[in-house]
Design a protein around this motif. Structure first.
Motif, PDB file in Angstrom:
ATOM      1  N   LYS A  26       0.791  -1.113  -0.075  1.00 29.60           N
ATOM      2  CA  LYS A  26       0.023   0.017  -0.018  1.00 29.60           C
ATOM      3  C   LYS A  26       0.836   1.164   0.034  1.00 29.60           C
ATOM      4  N   LYS A  31      -1.857   3.798   3.946  1.00 31.23           N
ATOM      5  CA  LYS A  31      -1.395   3.441   5.238  1.00 31.23           C
ATOM      6  C   LYS A  31      -1.882   4.292   6.270  1.00 31.23           C
ATOM      7  N   ILE A  59       5.844   6.500   8.257  1.00 34.28           N
ATOM      8  CA  ILE A  59       5.035   6.015   7.009  1.00 34.28           C
ATOM      9  C   ILE A  59       5.823   6.505   5.804  1.00 34.28           C
TER      10      ILE A  59
END
Length: 134
Positions: A26, A31, A59
């Motif tokens: 992803k 996320k 992230i």
């Protein structure tokens, strides 16, 4: 001819095995969207309390996230494209030891060999809270 059939069967099996792994990849935005799903953004804050010693989540190419109870704090940084979850954040705080602020110095080191990889410039932390909670 049987050998060709075996090769075709093996290739099909590899494709089936590889497909779920690639489907699970992803983007950073996806996320983050999952992490803040069902929450509403609040007023940005220049500092957050981190006294519970919960880890910051990096992230890739997107943001740094800190969870505190039902609140998820998101810091998109000045250059989110430099964020890499293979890097370790090294934070030098200038205020109280229990607060993380946008003016604190954050550098990164490679998780595997410890080499310096860059600096992160924080922005305001945006709190995301579940709807109907204070």
């Amino acid at each position: 001819m049987p050998r060709l059939s075996s090769l075709a069967t093996a290739a099909a099996a590899i494709t089936l095995v590889a497909s779920p792994a690639s489907a699970e990849r992803k983007s950073g935005e996806e996320k983050l969207a999952e992490m803040i799903d069902g929450r509403v953004a609040g007023e940005p804050q220049s500092c957050i309390n981190t006294f519970n010693s919960r880890p910051l989540t990096v992230i890739d190419d997107t943001a740094i996230v800190y969870r505190s109870g039902d609140t998820v704090y998101v810091n998109r940084t000045r250059a989110p494209q430099t964020l890499d979850n293979d890097d370790v954040l090294v934070i030098r705080k200038f205020g109280s030891g229990s607060r993380l602020c946008r003016l604190d110095q954050v550098s990164t080191r490679d998780r595997f060999n410890g080499f310096y990889t860059g600096n992160i410039f924080l922005t305001d932390f945006v709190p995301y809270r579940r709807v109907g909670t204070d």
